[in-house]
Design a protein around this motif. Structure first.
Motif, mmCIF file in Angstrom:
data_model
loop_
_atom_site.group_PDB
_atom_site.id
_atom_site.type_symbol
_atom_site.label_atom_id
_atom_site.label_comp_id
_atom_site.label_asym_id
_atom_site.label_seq_id
_atom_site.Cartn_x
_atom_site.Cartn_y
_atom_site.Cartn_z
ATOM 1 N N THR A 166 0.726 -1.216 0.040
ATOM 2 C CA THR A 166 0.030 -0.047 -0.011
ATOM 3 C C THR A 166 0.794 1.316 0.053
ATOM 4 O O THR A 166 0.488 2.579 -0.052
ATOM 5 N N SER A 167 2.106 1.105 -0.323
ATOM 6 C CA SER A 167 2.937 2.298 -0.238
ATOM 7 C C SER A 167 4.228 1.693 -0.966
ATOM 8 O O SER A 167 4.440 0.563 -1.244
ATOM 9 N N ALA A 168 5.320 2.789 -1.093
ATOM 10 C CA ALA A 168 6.625 2.334 -1.654
ATOM 11 C C ALA A 168 7.298 1.437 -0.454
ATOM 12 O O ALA A 168 8.320 0.834 -0.833
ATOM 13 N N GLY A 197 12.128 7.437 10.793
ATOM 14 C CA GLY A 197 12.677 8.326 10.265
ATOM 15 C C GLY A 197 12.589 8.557 8.600
ATOM 16 O O GLY A 197 13.301 9.278 7.892
ATOM 17 N N LYS A 198 11.849 7.506 8.367
ATOM 18 C CA LYS A 198 11.436 7.396 6.815
ATOM 19 C C LYS A 198 10.128 7.637 6.407
ATOM 20 O O LYS A 198 9.225 7.495 7.246
ATOM 21 N N MET A 199 9.698 8.077 5.197
ATOM 22 C CA MET A 199 8.417 8.410 4.614
ATOM 23 C C MET A 199 8.528 7.564 3.351
ATOM 24 O O MET A 199 9.557 7.640 2.670
ATOM 25 N N PHE A 200 7.115 7.350 2.899
ATOM 26 C CA PHE A 200 7.157 6.492 1.741
ATOM 27 C C PHE A 200 6.152 6.869 0.630
ATOM 28 O O PHE A 200 5.092 7.481 1.094
ATOM 29 N N ALA A 201 6.373 6.756 -0.684
ATOM 30 C CA ALA A 201 5.328 6.991 -1.763
ATOM 31 C C ALA A 201 4.037 6.542 -1.611
ATOM 32 O O ALA A 201 4.080 5.436 -1.059
ATOM 33 N N MET A 202 2.981 7.260 -1.852
ATOM 34 C CA MET A 202 1.537 6.501 -1.230
ATOM 35 C C MET A 202 1.012 5.912 -2.632
ATOM 36 O O MET A 202 -0.298 6.384 -2.833
ATOM 37 N N THR A 203 1.460 4.861 -3.156
ATOM 38 C CA THR A 203 1.000 4.315 -4.452
ATOM 39 C C THR A 203 0.743 2.794 -4.090
ATOM 40 O O THR A 203 1.348 2.339 -3.504
ATOM 41 N N ILE A 204 -0.407 2.509 -4.463
ATOM 42 C CA ILE A 204 -0.658 0.773 -4.476
ATOM 43 C C ILE A 204 0.249 0.082 -5.253
ATOM 44 O O ILE A 204 0.290 0.545 -6.665
ATOM 45 N N GLU A 205 1.090 -1.009 -5.074
ATOM 46 C CA GLU A 205 1.943 -1.626 -6.104
ATOM 47 C C GLU A 205 1.651 -3.058 -5.865
ATOM 48 O O GLU A 205 1.142 -3.641 -4.792
#
Lengths: 572, 120
Positions: free
Chosen positions: B41-43, B63-71
Motif C-alpha cells: 500500500t506504499s513504496a 525516520g523515513k516516509m514512503f510514496a503513497m501508491t498501491i503496488e
C-alpha cells in the motif's frame, strides 16, 4: 541499431545450427510482435527454439524484441529465465487524453476562468522527468544523497506532476492546472522512500523559493516534530498551502483513524482517494483529519521517458487538490484559510451528510471552487496618459475591475496627501490643478479600497505650465566716420551680444541695409565671428547724393528673438 | 493462497561483537504451484525491527516516509524475494537480540530470528 543487427546476424548463424539439431516443428503459424524481458542475460536460444524471429537484442535493457508464434507464448511466459513478455504495440501520437479524474472534478470547466497560470506548485517527491514531452518543469532541487539532479529515477513524482499540471496541448494527458509552474523537489529516492530530514530540507527549499502550493504524496504512520514544525512554518508564517496524501492504510469498512503524517497535521490538507463511482477506495485512510477526497483509483498520467501509465493511491488524489488550489490562486488572492474554506464548501458531499471520516467535506469540485473565488480588485488610470505632458487643470480618471460593493477611490501627487475622487458614470474622476506644482515630472497614484481589499496604480506625467521664453540680442551698428566725402568707402561694424549676459554672439546672420537720401537701398549679408562682429563696406560713389544715409542691421540667431540696430552717416 | 507463502529472516552471522554492523535479510518464498499476488500500500516493501527482550532497539523505517501508491507484485511458484539492510549499533550491550523481518504486504508477513552480541 546497427550493432544490434550485427549481433542478430551472428546469433542467427549460431541459432540456425541449433534449430537443425532440435526437433522444433517448423509449422506455419501466425507470429505476433513481442518484447521479451529476461531475468539475466538475454537468451536468444530460447527465442529461436520457440520458432521466433529476433528483431532487436537490446544493449542497455535485458530484453529481445521478436516475432513469436502465438502458440509459443504461454510456454515462453512460464520459462524461469523470462521476466516478462509483452505485446509490441504500435504507438501512435494520439490526441490528448482527458484523464477521468481531471474530468470528474470538472477542472476543464474551470479553465475558461483560470488554468493556474504562473502559480508555483512544488511536487515534493521522487523528482520529475524534466525531458517529458507533456510536462514543463521550471526548476527544483534534490535532497537525496547520491543524486545530483531532480530528475525522476522512480516514476512516482512524474506521475503526480502530470496529474497536477500536464500541459494542455494535443498530446499525452492534461493536468488539473495545465498552466501552473511545476517545481521538482526530490526528497524520495529511486525506491520511493525518503528520510524525514531530507523532506524537512525540501519544505525549507519551498519556503525559500516562494512556492505557493506544496504537494506531498508520501507519508508514514509515525509523526516527526521537525516535519510538523516546518509544515506549520510554511503554512502559518508563509501562507503556503500544503496538500498531502491521507495514506493507504484504510480498512475496508472505513473504521479507525488510519491517516498518516504529514497529512494529519492541522497545517496540511489530508486528501482521501475515490474511484470512478465516487466511492472511497477500500485502502484509502480514514479519520478526523481527512479533509477532502479526490480521484485516486486507476489514474492515467505521465511517466518518465515521455511515457504514460496508470497508478492508484492517495498519492494520485493529492495532486488533484494541489492543482485545484493553483487554479484558485491564479484567479484571486486568497489566504490559505479562504482556500480551504472554499474547497470544503464547494466539495461534493459524499458518505454521511456533512463532514465524515471517509471523505472529509467531500470530493472536490474544481469548477465550483474556482467560481467561488472572487477575483482581485484592480484599478487603472485612464487619464492623463502615462508619460504625457500636462498643464492647467487636468481631469484624473480611473477605472476599476471586480469592484463588488462600495469602493473609496483617491489620488495622491508625489506620495502626498490622498484626495477623494468621485464616481462619474462608470469611472472615477477628480480635477488636479497642475499650476500648484513646479514644471517637471510628477507621479499620480490612484488607490481603490473596498473593505480589506485594496488596489493601486500610478503613472508619471510632465507638468509644463511656464512657457519657455526666447533670449534677446542687442545689435550695435557703428561706422568708422560720421561724414564721408564722395568717392570713398564707409566701413560698417555690426556687433551682436546677448542682452542678459552681455557676451558676444557668434554665428548670427546679419543683414545690413544702407538707404541714401533719395531712398535708394543697398544690402549685404554676413555672419558674426567669435567676437560677435560682422563687418561691411559701403561705396560712396563720385556722384553720391549729399545728405544723411541711414544704416540698419538685423541679426537673427536660433534661440533668440531677431534684433535690429541703426545708425547714420552723412556725405558732404 | 497465502499459506503457500513462507517468510524467513536471517542475519549474516549468529554472533557479532559489540558495535559490529549486523546484516539482516528477509526472504519471502512462494512454495505453491500457482502465482501469488503481493499488494503493497506504499513504496515500503519491507521493514526490520531489532529488539532486546521486550524493548525495541531499532526499526529500519524510523525516520523515513514512503510514496503513497498501491503496488502489486506477482511471485511466481518457487520464486523468492529477498531484502537486506544493515544495522549499525551505537551502544549495543552484549546479549541475545531478536531480528524481525517484515514483508509489507497487506496483511504483512513477518518472521523472527535471533543473534548474539558478544563482549569481544
Amino acid at each position: 541499431m546497427k550493432r544490434a543487427l550485427v549481433s542478430v546476424l551472428i546469433l542467427c548463424l549460431i541459432a540456425s545450427s541449433i534449430l537443425t539439431v532440435s526437433s522444433v516443428a517448423a509449422q506455419p503459424s501466425e507470429k505476433v510482435p513481442v518484447i521479451i524481458g529476461f531475468k539475466g542475460v538475454p537468451n536468444t536460444a530460447i527465442v529461436h527454439a520457440s520458432g521466433g524471429e529476433i528483431k532487436y537484442i537490446y544493449d542497455y535493457v535485458p530484453a529481445i524484441a521478436a516475432s513469436i508464434p502465438t502458440q509459443a507464448i504461454d510456454a515462453l511466459k512460464n520459462n524461469p529465465a523470462i521476466a516478462y513478455l509483452e505485446s509490441d504495440i504500435q504507438a501512435y501520437a494520439l490526441a490528448q487524453t482527458l484523464p477521468w479524474g481531471v474530468d470528474r472534478i470538472d477542472a476543464d470547466l474551470a479553465w475558461p476562468s483560470s488554468s493556474g497560470a504562473g502559480i508555483k506548485v512544488a511536487i515534493v517527491d521522487t523528482g520529475i522527468d524534466t525531458g517529458h514531452e507533456d510536462l514543463s518543469v521550471k526548476g527544483g532541487a534534490t535532497f537525496v544523497r547520491g543524486t545530483r539532479t531532480y530528475n525522476d529515477d522512480n516514476g512516482h513524482g512524474t506521475h503526480c506532476a502530470g496529474i497536477a499540471a500536464a500541459v494542455n496541448n494535443d498530446i499525452g494527458v492534461v493536468g488539473v492546472a495545465p498552466s501552473a509552474s511545476l517545481y521538482a523537489v526530490k526528497v524520495l529516492n529511486s525506491q520511493g522512500s525518503g528520510f524525514v530530514s531530507d523532506i524537512v530540507k525540501g519544505i525549507e527549499w519551498c519556503i525559500t523559493n516562494q512556492m505557493q502550493v506544496v504537494s506531498m504524496s508520501f507519508g508514514s504512520s509515525s509523526s516527526s516534530s521537525a516535519l510538523q514544525d516546518v509544515c506549520n512554518k510554511a503554512y502559518y508564517s508563509y501562507n503556503i498551502i500544503l496538500v498531502a496524501a491521507a495514506g493507504n492504510s484504510g480498512t475496508a469498512d472505513g473504521t479507525g483513524d488510519t491517516v498518516g503524517y504529514p497529512a494529519k497535521y492541522d497545517s496540511v490538507i489530508a486528501v482521501a482517494a475515490t474511484d470512478q463511482n465516487d466511492v472511497r477506495a477500500s485502502w484509502s485512510s480514514t479519520g478526523p483529519a481527512v479533509e477532502l477526497a479526490a480521484p485516486g483509483v486507476s489514474i492515467f498520467s505521465t511517466l518518465p521517458g515521455s511515457s504514460y501509465g496508470t497508478h492508484s493511491g492517495t498519492s494520485m488524489a493529492c495532486p488533484h487538490v494541489s492543482g485545484t488550489v493553483a487554479l484558485m490562486l491564479a484567479k484571486a488572492s486568497l489566504t490559505p484559510a479562504q482556500v480551504r474554506s472554499i474547497l470544503q464548501g464547494t466539495a461534493v458531499d459524499l458518505g454521511s451528510p456533512g463532514f465524515d471520516t471517509s471523505y472529509g467535506y467531500g470530493r472536490i469540485d474544481a469548477a465550483k471552487a474556482v467560481a467561488q473565488c472572487a477575483p482581485s480588485l484592480t484599478v487603472s488610470i485612464t487619464n492623463p496618459t502615462a508619460g504625457s505632458t500636462v498643464s492647467g487643470t487636468v481631469p484624473i480618471r480611473a477605472s476599476l475591475t471586480n469592484a463588488a460593493g462600495s469602493v473609496s477611490v483617491t489620488y495622491a501627487i508625489d506620495g502626498g496627501a490622498q484626495n477623494a475622487m468621485g464616481l462619474v458614470g462608470d469611472y472615477y474622476e477628480a480635477q488636479w490643478d497642475t499650476t500648484v506644482v513646479a514644471d517637471g515630472p510628477h507621479t499620480i497614484a490612484v488607490t481603490a479600497t473596498e473593505g480589506t481589499k485594496t488596489a493601486q496604480s500610478s503613472i508619471t506625467v510632465t507638468v509644463d505650465n511656464i512657457p519657455d521664453t526666447e533670449k534677446t540680442m542687442s545689435v550695435t551698428v557703428t561706422t568708422d566716420k560720421t561724414t564721408y566725402s564722395k568717392n570713398s568707402f564707409a566701413y560698417i561694424t555690426v556687433t551682436v551680444k546677448d542682452t542678459l549676459t552681455d557676451s558676444p554672439l557668434a554665428g548670427a546672420a546679419v543683414t545690413v541695409t544702407v538707404t541714401d537720401p533719395s531712398g535708394r537701398a543697398a544690402s549685404g549679408s554676413g555672419t558674426t565671428n567669435t567676437d560677435g562682429i560682422a563687418q561691411f563696406k559701403y561705396r560712396v560713389g563720385p556722384q553720391a547724393t549729399t545728405g544723411t544715409y541711414n544704416v540698419e542691421a538685423t541679426a537673427s540667431l536660433a534661440g533668440y528673438t531677431p534684433a535690429t540696430g541703426k545708425t547714420y552717416f552723412t556725405v558732404g | 493462497m497465502k499459506t503457500q507463502i513462507s517468510v524467513k529472516t536471517q542475519t549474516s552471522k549468529s554472533q557479532y561483537s559489540v558495535e559490529e554492523e549486523v546484516e539482516i535479510s528477509v526472504t519471502i518464498t512462494n512454495g505453491g504451484r500457482s502465482p501469488v499476488e503481493l499488494i503493497f500500500t506504499s513504496a515500503q516493501r519491507y521493514d526490520f525491527i531489532i529488539s532486546k527482550g521486550e524493548k525495541e532497539i531499532w526499526r529500519w523505517s524510523n525516520g523515513k516516509m514512503f510514496a503513497m501508491t498501491i503496488e502489486q507484485l506477482i511471485l511466481q511458484p518457487n520464486e523468492t524475494l529477498t531484502y537486506t539492510e544493515k544495522w549499525k549499533p551505537t551502544d549495543a550491550t552484549p546479549g541475545e537480540y531478536k531480528a524481525t523481518g517484515v514483508i509489507m504486504n497487506q496483511p504483512p508477513f513477518e518472521a523472527p530470528c535471533t543473534f548474539i552480541v558478544d563482549r569481544s
